[in-house]
Design a protein around this motif. Structure first.
Motif, PDB file in Angstrom:
ATOM      1  N   PHE A  63       0.499  -1.177   0.570  1.00 38.60           N
ATOM      2  CA  PHE A  63      -0.126  -0.443   0.263  1.00 38.60           C
ATOM      3  C   PHE A  63       1.246   1.307   0.191  1.00 38.60           C
ATOM      4  O   PHE A  63       2.260   1.499   0.462  1.00 38.60           O
ATOM      5  CB  PHE A  63      -0.571  -0.229   1.150  1.00 38.60           C
ATOM      6  CG  PHE A  63      -0.443  -0.004   3.252  1.00 38.60           C
ATOM      7  CD1 PHE A  63      -0.225   0.791   3.326  1.00 38.60           C
ATOM      8  CD2 PHE A  63       0.274  -1.435   3.580  1.00 38.60           C
ATOM      9  CE1 PHE A  63       0.581   1.030   4.228  1.00 38.60           C
ATOM     10  CE2 PHE A  63       0.360  -0.950   4.418  1.00 38.60           C
ATOM     11  CZ  PHE A  63       0.639   0.066   5.231  1.00 38.60           C
ATOM     12  N   GLY A  64       0.252   2.419   0.003  1.00 47.43           N
ATOM     13  CA  GLY A  64       0.733   3.680  -0.501  1.00 47.43           C
ATOM     14  C   GLY A  64       1.373   4.569   0.790  1.00 47.43           C
ATOM     15  O   GLY A  64       0.019   4.086   1.906  1.00 47.43           O
ATOM     16  N   GLY A  65       1.722   5.428   0.490  1.00 51.23           N
ATOM     17  CA  GLY A  65       0.945   6.882   1.404  1.00 51.23           C
ATOM     18  C   GLY A  65       2.026   6.829   2.700  1.00 51.23           C
ATOM     19  O   GLY A  65       3.417   5.386   2.958  1.00 51.23           O
ATOM     20  N   TYR A  66       2.331   7.612   3.798  1.00 51.81           N
ATOM     21  CA  TYR A  66       2.722   7.938   5.183  1.00 51.81           C
ATOM     22  C   TYR A  66       2.128   6.532   6.242  1.00 51.81           C
ATOM     23  O   TYR A  66       1.223   6.892   6.573  1.00 51.81           O
ATOM     24  CB  TYR A  66       3.078   9.762   5.153  1.00 51.81           C
ATOM     25  CG  TYR A  66       3.750   9.903   4.798  1.00 51.81           C
ATOM     26  CD1 TYR A  66       5.476  10.284   4.650  1.00 51.81           C
ATOM     27  CD2 TYR A  66       3.198  11.147   4.057  1.00 51.81           C
ATOM     28  CE1 TYR A  66       6.330  10.922   4.492  1.00 51.81           C
ATOM     29  CE2 TYR A  66       4.681  11.796   3.212  1.00 51.81           C
ATOM     30  CZ  TYR A  66       5.556  12.068   3.746  1.00 51.81           C
ATOM     31  OH  TYR A  66       6.401  12.698   3.030  1.00 51.81           O
ATOM     32  N   ALA A  67       2.835   5.532   5.921  1.00 50.50           N
ATOM     33  CA  ALA A  67       1.690   4.796   7.013  1.00 50.50           C
ATOM     34  C   ALA A  67       2.380   4.796   9.030  1.00 50.50           C
ATOM     35  O   ALA A  67       2.872   4.993   8.965  1.00 50.50           O
ATOM     36  CB  ALA A  67       2.932   3.280   6.367  1.00 50.50           C
ATOM     37  N   LYS A  68       1.334   4.520   8.714  1.00 58.26           N
ATOM     38  CA  LYS A  68       0.876   4.740  10.336  1.00 58.26           C
ATOM     39  C   LYS A  68       0.504   3.249  10.995  1.00 58.26           C
ATOM     40  O   LYS A  68       0.448   2.459  10.546  1.00 58.26           O
ATOM     41  CB  LYS A  68      -0.460   5.690  11.297  1.00 58.26           C
ATOM     42  CG  LYS A  68       0.528   7.081  10.567  1.00 58.26           C
ATOM     43  CD  LYS A  68      -0.706   7.975  10.628  1.00 58.26           C
ATOM     44  CE  LYS A  68      -1.981   8.037   9.631  1.00 58.26           C
ATOM     45  NZ  LYS A  68      -1.722   8.376   8.469  1.00 58.26           N
ATOM     46  N   GLU A  69       0.518   3.464  12.300  1.00 57.70           N
ATOM     47  CA  GLU A  69       0.367   1.889  12.907  1.00 57.70           C
ATOM     48  C   GLU A  69      -1.221   1.010  12.562  1.00 57.70           C
ATOM     49  O   GLU A  69      -1.334   0.671  12.037  1.00 57.70           O
ATOM     50  CB  GLU A  69       0.300   1.937  14.583  1.00 57.70           C
ATOM     51  CG  GLU A  69      -0.249   0.596  15.141  1.00 57.70           C
ATOM     52  CD  GLU A  69       0.201   0.712  16.530  1.00 57.70           C
ATOM     53  OE1 GLU A  69      -0.777  -0.316  17.187  1.00 57.70           O
ATOM     54  OE2 GLU A  69       0.801   1.273  17.361  1.00 57.70           O
ATOM     55  N   THR A  70      -1.955   1.796  12.502  1.00 54.41           N
ATOM     56  CA  THR A  70      -3.257   1.571  12.652  1.00 54.41           C
ATOM     57  C   THR A  70      -3.490   0.854  10.770  1.00 54.41           C
ATOM     58  O   THR A  70      -4.265   0.606  10.413  1.00 54.41           O
ATOM     59  CB  THR A  70      -4.560   3.274  12.828  1.00 54.41           C
ATOM     60  OG1 THR A  70      -3.163   3.834  11.639  1.00 54.41           O
ATOM     61  CG2 THR A  70      -4.518   3.369  13.899  1.00 54.41           C
ATOM     62  N   ASP A  71      -2.277   1.845   9.902  1.00 57.58           N
ATOM     63  CA  ASP A  71      -2.716   1.993   8.415  1.00 57.58           C
ATOM     64  C   ASP A  71      -1.758   0.187   8.569  1.00 57.58           C
ATOM     65  O   ASP A  71      -2.451  -1.273   7.406  1.00 57.58           O
ATOM     66  CB  ASP A  71      -1.399   2.708   7.580  1.00 57.58           C
ATOM     67  CG  ASP A  71      -2.439   3.607   7.413  1.00 57.58           C
ATOM     68  OD1 ASP A  71      -3.721   3.900   6.876  1.00 57.58           O
ATOM     69  OD2 ASP A  71      -1.085   4.549   8.064  1.00 57.58           O
ATOM     70  N   TYR A  72      -0.845   0.118   8.562  1.00 57.59           N
ATOM     71  CA  TYR A  72      -0.305  -1.818   9.227  1.00 57.59           C
ATOM     72  C   TYR A  72      -1.829  -2.414   9.606  1.00 57.59           C
ATOM     73  O   TYR A  72      -1.457  -3.971   9.033  1.00 57.59           O
ATOM     74  CB  TYR A  72       1.274  -1.569   9.374  1.00 57.59           C
ATOM     75  CG  TYR A  72       2.760  -1.554   8.815  1.00 57.59           C
ATOM     76  CD1 TYR A  72       2.471  -1.450   7.974  1.00 57.59           C
ATOM     77  CD2 TYR A  72       2.530   0.261   9.691  1.00 57.59           C
ATOM     78  CE1 TYR A  72       3.794  -1.580   6.902  1.00 57.59           C
ATOM     79  CE2 TYR A  72       3.709   0.410   9.096  1.00 57.59           C
ATOM     80  CZ  TYR A  72       4.280  -0.065   6.951  1.00 57.59           C
ATOM     81  OH  TYR A  72       5.538   0.462   6.466  1.00 57.59           O
ATOM     82  N   VAL A  73      -2.119  -1.844  10.678  1.00 58.89           N
ATOM     83  CA  VAL A  73      -2.804  -3.433  11.222  1.00 58.89           C
ATOM     84  C   VAL A  73      -3.916  -3.783  10.605  1.00 58.89           C
ATOM     85  O   VAL A  73      -4.089  -4.833  10.060  1.00 58.89           O
ATOM     86  CB  VAL A  73      -3.260  -2.430  12.726  1.00 58.89           C
ATOM     87  CG1 VAL A  73      -4.570  -3.302  13.007  1.00 58.89           C
ATOM     88  CG2 VAL A  73      -2.188  -1.937  13.973  1.00 58.89           C
ATOM     89  N   ASN A  74      -4.848  -2.689   9.781  1.00 58.50           N
ATOM     90  CA  ASN A  74      -5.873  -2.615   9.071  1.00 58.50           C
ATOM     91  C   ASN A  74      -5.366  -3.707   7.603  1.00 58.50           C
ATOM     92  O   ASN A  74      -6.188  -4.502   6.950  1.00 58.50           O
ATOM     93  CB  ASN A  74      -6.597  -1.091   7.913  1.00 58.50           C
ATOM     94  CG  ASN A  74      -6.793  -0.608   9.408  1.00 58.50           C
ATOM     95  OD1 ASN A  74      -7.107  -1.181  10.523  1.00 58.50           O
ATOM     96  ND2 ASN A  74      -6.804   0.809   8.901  1.00 58.50           N
ATOM     97  N   TYR A  75      -4.644  -2.861   7.172  1.00 55.58           N
ATOM     98  CA  TYR A  75      -3.278  -4.363   6.177  1.00 55.58           C
ATOM     99  C   TYR A  75      -3.327  -5.420   6.149  1.00 55.58           C
ATOM    100  O   TYR A  75      -3.101  -6.587   5.411  1.00 55.58           O
ATOM    101  CB  TYR A  75      -2.793  -3.373   4.740  1.00 55.58           C
ATOM    102  CG  TYR A  75      -2.653  -2.223   3.820  1.00 55.58           C
ATOM    103  CD1 TYR A  75      -3.660  -2.823   2.817  1.00 55.58           C
ATOM    104  CD2 TYR A  75      -3.449  -0.685   4.278  1.00 55.58           C
ATOM    105  CE1 TYR A  75      -4.039  -1.448   2.331  1.00 55.58           C
ATOM    106  CE2 TYR A  75      -3.473  -0.214   3.482  1.00 55.58           C
ATOM    107  CZ  TYR A  75      -4.302  -0.029   2.870  1.00 55.58           C
ATOM    108  OH  TYR A  75      -5.068   0.398   1.793  1.00 55.58           O
ATOM    109  N   ALA A  76      -2.230  -5.378   7.483  1.00 54.65           N
ATOM    110  CA  ALA A  76      -2.588  -7.101   8.267  1.00 54.65           C
ATOM    111  C   ALA A  76      -4.168  -7.841   8.027  1.00 54.65           C
ATOM    112  O   ALA A  76      -4.137  -8.885   7.814  1.00 54.65           O
ATOM    113  CB  ALA A  76      -1.450  -7.192   9.250  1.00 54.65           C
ATOM    114  N   ALA A  77      -5.238  -6.697   8.943  1.00 57.56           N
ATOM    115  CA  ALA A  77      -6.160  -7.636   8.953  1.00 57.56           C
ATOM    116  C   ALA A  77      -6.520  -7.990   7.564  1.00 57.56           C
ATOM    117  O   ALA A  77      -7.466  -8.971   7.188  1.00 57.56           O
ATOM    118  CB  ALA A  77      -7.248  -5.988   9.484  1.00 57.56           C
TER     119      ALA A  77
END
Length: 117
Positions: A63-77
């Motif tokens: 995925f793109g953008g400035y990744a935050k913890e919530t982004d990693y958690v969402n993409y892991a899900a």
């Protein structure tokens, strides 16, 4: 006293809590550049360890953008959902990878990796 510069990816090992969020412990890993791999400089900080990462097979999403913890958690899900229950992978941790320097505003690349068992 040797500077190695920044390498990519910067890899964060996340240990998910019951709700999917990161536990307080994370492990940050940086690749040692090729010219230093045979004889890496010794860290002067005791909290820094040199480890050799063995080869692995991974399941990945990008995925793109400035990744935050919530982004990693969402993409892991999302990756977990896409893999379903039939695929065997390590559930104790996953890897969050960023490939771009902070000053790169567009075309950023981030990945979540699950390690195949």
């Amino acid at each position: 006293g040797v500077g190695m510069g920044m390498t990519a990816p910067v890899s964060i090992t996340a240990f998910p809590a019951e709700d999917g969020s990161f536990q307080q412990k994370v492990k940050v890993s940086l690749r040692i550049p090729s010219q230093f791999q045979a004889n890496p400089p010794s860290p002067t900080d005791e909290s820094i360890k040199i480890e050799e990462r063995q080869g692995m097979t991974i399941y990945s999403t990008q995925f793109g953008g400035y990744a935050k913890e919530t982004d990693y958690v969402n993409y892991a899900a999302k990756l977990k959902s896409a893999l379903g229950n039939e695929v065997a992978y390590c559930k104790d941790f996953y890897l969050c990878n960023g490939y771009d320097p902070p000053m790169k505003p567009y075309g950023r690349r981030n990945e979540v990796w699950f390690v195949k068992e």
